[in-house]
Every structure is written in structure tokens, then in C-alpha cells.
Design an enzyme around this catalytic site. Sequence first.
Site, PDB file in Angstrom:
ATOM      1  N   THR A  18       0.841  -1.205   0.000  1.00 23.57           N
ATOM      2  CA  THR A  18       0.000   0.000   0.000  1.00 23.57           C
ATOM      3  C   THR A  18       0.872   1.250   0.000  1.00 23.57           C
ATOM      4  O   THR A  18       0.540   2.261  -0.598  1.00 23.57           O
ATOM      5  CB  THR A  18      -0.912   0.012   1.257  1.00 23.57           C
ATOM      6  OG1 THR A  18      -1.543  -1.257   1.383  1.00 23.57           O
ATOM      7  CG2 THR A  18      -1.971   1.084   1.174  1.00 23.57           C
ATOM      8  N   SER A 113       6.221   3.999   8.534  1.00 20.04           N
ATOM      9  CA  SER A 113       5.072   4.726   9.070  1.00 20.04           C
ATOM     10  C   SER A 113       4.831   4.462  10.552  1.00 20.04           C
ATOM     11  O   SER A 113       5.672   4.727  11.378  1.00 20.04           O
ATOM     12  CB  SER A 113       3.853   4.394   8.225  1.00 20.04           C
ATOM     13  OG  SER A 113       2.776   5.200   8.594  1.00 20.04           O
ATOM     14  N   HIS A 114       3.711   3.841  10.854  1.00 18.03           N
ATOM     15  CA  HIS A 114       3.268   3.650  12.246  1.00 18.03           C
ATOM     16  C   HIS A 114       3.743   2.313  12.813  1.00 18.03           C
ATOM     17  O   HIS A 114       3.405   1.981  13.934  1.00 18.03           O
ATOM     18  CB  HIS A 114       1.754   3.718  12.279  1.00 18.03           C
ATOM     19  CG  HIS A 114       1.143   2.834  11.220  1.00 18.03           C
ATOM     20  ND1 HIS A 114       1.150   3.201   9.888  1.00 18.03           N
ATOM     21  CD2 HIS A 114       0.600   1.619  11.276  1.00 18.03           C
ATOM     22  CE1 HIS A 114       0.613   2.233   9.172  1.00 18.03           C
ATOM     23  NE2 HIS A 114       0.276   1.254   9.987  1.00 18.03           N
ATOM     24  N   ASP A 278       2.015  10.017  13.846  1.00 14.51           N
ATOM     25  CA  ASP A 278       2.636   8.683  13.805  1.00 14.51           C
ATOM     26  C   ASP A 278       4.141   8.741  13.533  1.00 14.51           C
ATOM     27  O   ASP A 278       4.750   9.812  13.519  1.00 14.51           O
ATOM     28  CB  ASP A 278       1.931   7.800  12.764  1.00 14.51           C
ATOM     29  CG  ASP A 278       2.260   8.227  11.338  1.00 14.51           C
ATOM     30  OD1 ASP A 278       2.521   9.415  11.120  1.00 14.51           O
ATOM     31  OD2 ASP A 278       2.259   7.359  10.438  1.00 14.51           O
ATOM     32  N   ASP A 280       6.080   8.602  10.937  1.00 13.16           N
ATOM     33  CA  ASP A 280       6.630   9.474   9.884  1.00 13.16           C
ATOM     34  C   ASP A 280       5.837  10.756   9.696  1.00 13.16           C
ATOM     35  O   ASP A 280       6.077  11.494   8.725  1.00 13.16           O
ATOM     36  CB  ASP A 280       6.725   8.705   8.558  1.00 13.16           C
ATOM     37  CG  ASP A 280       5.372   8.272   8.048  1.00 13.16           C
ATOM     38  OD1 ASP A 280       4.476   8.007   8.878  1.00 13.16           O
ATOM     39  OD2 ASP A 280       5.179   8.184   6.823  1.00 13.16           O
ATOM     40  N   ASP A 282       2.639  11.493   8.994  1.00 10.10           N
ATOM     41  CA  ASP A 282       1.540  11.750   8.055  1.00 10.10           C
ATOM     42  C   ASP A 282       0.165  11.445   8.643  1.00 10.10           C
ATOM     43  O   ASP A 282      -0.847  11.842   8.080  1.00 10.10           O
ATOM     44  CB  ASP A 282       1.755  11.012   6.714  1.00 10.10           C
ATOM     45  CG  ASP A 282       1.918   9.518   6.863  1.00 10.10           C
ATOM     46  OD1 ASP A 282       1.889   9.020   8.007  1.00 10.10           O
ATOM     47  OD2 ASP A 282       2.078   8.838   5.826  1.00 10.10           O
ATOM     48  N   ARG A 283       0.121  10.753   9.776  1.00 11.03           N
ATOM     49  CA  ARG A 283      -1.192  10.465  10.383  1.00 11.03           C
ATOM     50  C   ARG A 283      -1.512  11.447  11.496  1.00 11.03           C
ATOM     51  O   ARG A 283      -0.622  12.086  12.048  1.00 11.03           O
ATOM     52  CB  ARG A 283      -1.200   9.055  10.981  1.00 11.03           C
ATOM     53  CG  ARG A 283      -1.085   7.983   9.937  1.00 11.03           C
ATOM     54  CD  ARG A 283      -1.308   6.603  10.540  1.00 11.03           C
ATOM     55  NE  ARG A 283      -1.345   5.632   9.454  1.00 11.03           N
ATOM     56  CZ  ARG A 283      -1.855   4.419   9.544  1.00 11.03           C
ATOM     57  NH1 ARG A 283      -2.367   4.008  10.691  1.00 11.03           N
ATOM     58  NH2 ARG A 283      -1.858   3.612   8.506  1.00 11.03           N
ATOM     59  N   GLU A 365      -9.876   6.634   6.689  1.00  7.95           N
ATOM     60  CA  GLU A 365     -10.286   6.301   8.051  1.00  7.95           C
ATOM     61  C   GLU A 365      -9.093   5.971   8.941  1.00  7.95           C
ATOM     62  O   GLU A 365      -9.184   6.010  10.152  1.00  7.95           O
ATOM     63  CB  GLU A 365     -11.291   5.146   8.045  1.00  7.95           C
ATOM     64  CG  GLU A 365     -10.859   3.869   7.315  1.00  7.95           C
ATOM     65  CD  GLU A 365      -9.672   3.158   7.887  1.00  7.95           C
ATOM     66  OE1 GLU A 365      -9.633   3.026   9.122  1.00  7.95           O
ATOM     67  OE2 GLU A 365      -8.787   2.720   7.101  1.00  7.95           O
ATOM     68  N   SER A 366      -7.961   5.628   8.316  1.00  8.67           N
ATOM     69  CA  SER A 366      -6.770   5.202   9.044  1.00  8.67           C
ATOM     70  C   SER A 366      -5.977   6.408   9.563  1.00  8.67           C
ATOM     71  O   SER A 366      -4.764   6.421   9.493  1.00  8.67           O
ATOM     72  CB  SER A 366      -5.906   4.353   8.128  1.00  8.67           C
ATOM     73  OG  SER A 366      -5.661   5.053   6.910  1.00  8.67           O
ATOM     74  N   LYS A 377      -0.522  12.449   2.935  1.00  9.79           N
ATOM     75  CA  LYS A 377      -1.342  12.886   4.047  1.00  9.79           C
ATOM     76  C   LYS A 377      -0.439  13.615   5.035  1.00  9.79           C
ATOM     77  O   LYS A 377       0.779  13.447   5.010  1.00  9.79           O
ATOM     78  CB  LYS A 377      -2.073  11.731   4.690  1.00  9.79           C
ATOM     79  CG  LYS A 377      -1.224  10.581   5.156  1.00  9.79           C
ATOM     80  CD  LYS A 377      -2.125   9.426   5.579  1.00  9.79           C
ATOM     81  CE  LYS A 377      -1.312   8.222   5.979  1.00  9.79           C
ATOM     82  NZ  LYS A 377      -1.466   7.112   5.029  1.00  9.79           N
TER      83      LYS A 377
HETATM   84  C1  G1P Z   1      -2.917   1.248   5.904  1.00  7.56           C
HETATM   85  C2  G1P Z   1      -4.193   2.053   5.918  1.00  7.56           C
HETATM   86  C3  G1P Z   1      -4.265   2.925   4.689  1.00  7.56           C
HETATM   87  C4  G1P Z   1      -3.024   3.806   4.610  1.00  7.56           C
HETATM   88  C5  G1P Z   1      -1.780   2.938   4.683  1.00  7.56           C
HETATM   89  C6  G1P Z   1      -0.517   3.786   4.759  1.00  7.56           C
HETATM   90  O1  G1P Z   1      -2.895   0.405   4.762  1.00  7.56           O
HETATM   91  O2  G1P Z   1      -5.320   1.220   6.011  1.00  7.56           O
HETATM   92  O3  G1P Z   1      -5.431   3.699   4.741  1.00  7.56           O
HETATM   93  O4  G1P Z   1      -3.014   4.535   3.417  1.00  7.56           O
HETATM   94  O5  G1P Z   1      -1.818   2.122   5.850  1.00  7.56           O
HETATM   95  O6  G1P Z   1      -0.503   4.610   5.883  1.00  7.56           O
HETATM   96  P1  G1P Z   1      -3.308  -1.138   4.814  1.00  7.56           P
HETATM   97  O7  G1P Z   1      -2.439  -1.792   5.865  1.00  7.56           O
HETATM   98  O8  G1P Z   1      -4.742  -1.179   5.263  1.00  7.56           O
HETATM   99  O9  G1P Z   1      -3.111  -1.644   3.435  1.00  7.56           O
HETATM  100 ZN    ZN Z   2       2.621   7.230   8.430  1.00  2.37          ZN
END
Ligand code: G1P
Ligand code: ZN
Length: 544
Positions: A18, A113-114, A278, A280, A282-283, A365-366, A377
Site C-alpha cells: 500500500t 510509518s506507524h 505517527d 513518519d 503523516d497520520r 479512516e486510518s 497525508k
Molecule cells: C494502511 C491504511 C491505509 C493507509 C496505509 C498507509 O494500509 O489502512 O489507509 O493509506 O496504511 O498509511 P493497509 O495496511 O490497510 O493496506
Molecule cells: Zn505514516
Amino acid sequence: MQIKTYNTTPYDDQKPGTSGLRKKVRVFQQPGYLENFVQAIFNSLEDFQGKTLVLGGDGRYFNREAIQIIIKIAAANGFGELIIGQGGLLSTPAASNIIRKYQAFGGIVLSASHNPGGPDEDFGIKYNVSNGGPAPEKVTDALYQNTKTISAYHSAEIDDINLDQIGEIDIDGLKIRIIDSVADYAELMADIFDFKLIKDSIAAGLITLRFDAMHAITGPYAKHILEDVLGAAPGSVFNAVPQEDFGGGHPDPNMVHAHELTEIMFSDHAPTFGAASDGDGDRNMIMGANIFVTPSDSLAIMAANARLIPAYAKGISGVARSMPTSQAVDRVAKALNLNCYETPTGWKFFGNLLDAGKITLCGEESFGSGSNHVREKDGLWAVLFWLNLIARKRQPVADIVSEHWQKYGRDIYCRHDYEAVDSATANGIVDHLRSQLASLPGKTWGDYSVQYADEFSYTDPVDNSVSANQGIRIGFSNGSRIVFRLSGTGTVGATLRIYIEKYQKDTDNLHQDSAIALQQLVDIAEQLCEVKKRTGRTEPDVIT
Ligand code: G1P
Ligand code: ZN
């Protein structure tokens, strides 16, 4: 500059998910693993000789080593200039801004990321294109193909660069600029929001705030902007020093992982506003005294009030949300007569819509929201949006949310995650759901009657590219929905995400407890997907 070519053999697990390639650190530390992927990125690009590449990461374990490796490969492949955040640090939205501002050819962002960081945790790498956004699928597909056949990578024989010293160096015609990681981003935020108004509101005590940087990258950004520039009390930003292992925590801004903030915000001495970001940057998570704002509601409220923010005062062109994000923003778009798009999960799908001017705001939503100011983001942007809104409306967060629900109704929402599920079992669940789709319409459980059941496929309205198999949608005639999809960012087994949404129009019933309100839909979801039955689990790992 001496350039050395190293023979290598392909790794078969370098398919970007993703959001780039995410693996355990130890996977990245295998000989040639990072080198292969970086060379494959460059192999799949054209016409970048002499151009600029931006480089930075969220500071997690292996960030510094990775940057030194990438500098040498980028130099050997012929980039003319590298712009690197001091200490190798750039938040994801800041990197996006730097790419745009300095008209770079692209950028490499190092982040998972997170996900947790540390020698036994996660690392990640992502390529962003010249609009500042994540590479679209046609680029990541080409790059993946390249990782499967790669036989050599090139690396310049140069010394490690001192990443901590701001300034410019020249190595045989290659310019390397180490820049302040925060300054350009802070300038951009000051252009978008009414900093004077926010500052006055803080000074007057109308806004008190706490920001949890979760030992991650937004620490220096938030400290500078919220405390130094906007005058929030020293210490308002906490966990503010980025650490390689995020203090041993999970840098994901939700009420489970940002529990320190959550405790403060639901206590007797809660400030008026609370937020977290988070790994990095972006959240975002938005809270008020004794209230958590769901990211889906946050997006809808931003869209409804965008004109109160200087950068959006002339109006917004449209909005977009990822498919599993609640339909709250659709209701605002309808009322305001705005374009509204439903895209697959992942920020990269917003890029074309933003570039084409079809939308101004978008979100997931994330805990992700953003606008056309960058192509990622942006956590702190969302925080500043809310601060600007509170200062303009002179209302507490709870009242802003409540008034919004009164006007548009409430999309009560939650997501259940089942993590590290055996991959075959997870695929079995998805197959089982797929096999029911044709027979579901018309099926009824109490108040819930299925109106449609499908597998989401998206045709990009700008380039007509098609992204199929983007999750299972079950829509009910009363506006409620259940969505199922497998995560594309996990590093162990599969993660099943179940998104539950109930539309509540009845104005007397807006403030009910979401867990209670959603229980019946949660039960229906289990009947449909059998995750508990098939995995033997009794509850989700995380509920957000
Ligand atoms: C998750 C989130 C998605 C976000 C992505 C990157 O991806 O659900 O909305 O864009 O992290 O931060 P997923 O693990 O669901 O594929
Ligand atoms: Zn992130």
C-alpha cells in the site's frame, strides 16, 4: 568520482505494498537487499541524469545507514543533486513539500510509518514522484519487475556524508545539500493557516493543548510550530525527541497506542485540544476534552468548514475518501454540491485527483487527511486545521462535532483488525466472502437489509487506469456498510480489516456509545466472514 558495479542476485519479495516496501530491519540488512531495491527504482526511471533527488526518513533504526547507502547509489546512477534532511530526517509530508518546492525529480522516503522500529522491528522505503506523491502503480509495477531480474547495482566510492551539518558540499559535480528538516514545512503551514489567530487564541487561553509526538518524527516539527511559533506552553508537545525505536512503542496515533494522550484527554484536567501523529508524521488523531473525533468525521468536518481556513477560503473543488472511510464526507459534498470520489485504500490514489484539481481535500479512516498543499497525508496540517477551526468558531471540539452531526447525521464507525493471521486462512476468508456476493442482495438481518454486495474496483477518472480487487463492500438499505479487506502494509502474515459503519439520522440518538450501536453489524460481519471461527480468535487485536 569512482563508480563500482557490484553483481547481485534478485530477492523475490520486493513487491511494494500500500505504501512502499516494508520489511523487518533484518530483511533489509541482508547483503544487497536495500541496494537491489534502490537500483531497481532507478532502473525503472528515465531521464533523471543531473536532476535532484530528495532523501529523508522518519529516523527509525537503520535510517542513517540506509541513507549513506542510497547516497552512493544515487550518485553512481547520475543524479546531479541530493537534498537531504538534517540528520537524515524528513517527515513524509515535509519530504513531499521539499520535492515540490525545489522541483526535484523525485524522492526516497525511508519509513515504515506507524509500525514499530528497532533492530527486530520494521523498516520501509518508498519512492515519490515529482508531484511529491507516492509513485503510482505503473511505476511501482515496473520497479517490482526490475527487482525480479536485477543482476547488478552501482555505487560511488565516496566517504560517508556528515548528515548533521547543514550546508552544501560538492563531490565531483554532485551537489549534496543538507537542509533544516523543519523550516520549509513550517513556512508552508504559515501560508495555509491563520497563525496570528491561533496564536492569539492560545495566548487568551481559549485553546490549551497537548500533542503526543510518540517519540517520532513530528516531535521537532510540532515543538517548533506549536510551542515556538504559536506560543503553546512549553511541554505541550510531549514524547518530542525522535528515537530509533520510538521509545519501544507503536507510533500509531489511535486511542490504543497513544494511551498517554488518551488518558489526559479523558481526565478532569483535560486541555481543550489533544492530538497525536505517527512514526513518519503523516497520520493524525484529533481529540477534544472528553471526546475522540473519528478520522472519517474529522474529514467531513474539515470539508464542511474549509472556507474558515485562509488557504481554502475561496472554496474547495471537491473531496475524496478511501473506500472504507465512512460516508460522512459524502453527505457534506452532497449538501455543498462538491465533487466526491471514492478511491482504493492508499494515498497514491489521491494524487491524480489533486493534480487535476478535481479535489482539494481528501482522507482515510486510518487517521490520514490532507489537501492539495502536498501529495501525502499530513498529520500536523490536520492538527493546525483543527486549531484554526476552533479559533475561528470559538467553540470546543465536542460542540463542533455535535453541531455537525445535528446537521448531517452521524456515521457511527469503527474498524476491527485481526493481525498476523495465517495467510492461507486470510485468503480463505476473502474467497468465502467473494463466494457469497451474488446471493447477498436482499438478505435481511433485523433492520439491516443488503442493498449491494461487491468487490471494489476503481477506474481512475484522470488516466483511466483500473485497480481491481480493492476490498469487499456490503451496503445496507439504511445507509450502513460493512467492508472487508486485507492490509497491504503488514510485515507478518495477513491482517484482516473489518470496517463497520452505521448511519444515524435520528437527532435524539446521536450520542450513543459506538460499540453498542455497532454490535449488531459486528455480529453480521462475523457471520459473513467467519474470522473468529476460522482463526479461533475471540476478539480483534486492535479496534479503532
Ligand atoms: C494502511 C491504511 C491505509 C493507509 C496505509 C498507509 O494500509 O489502512 O489507509 O493509506 O496504511 O498509511 P493497509 O495496511 O490497510 O493496506
Ligand atoms: Zn505514516
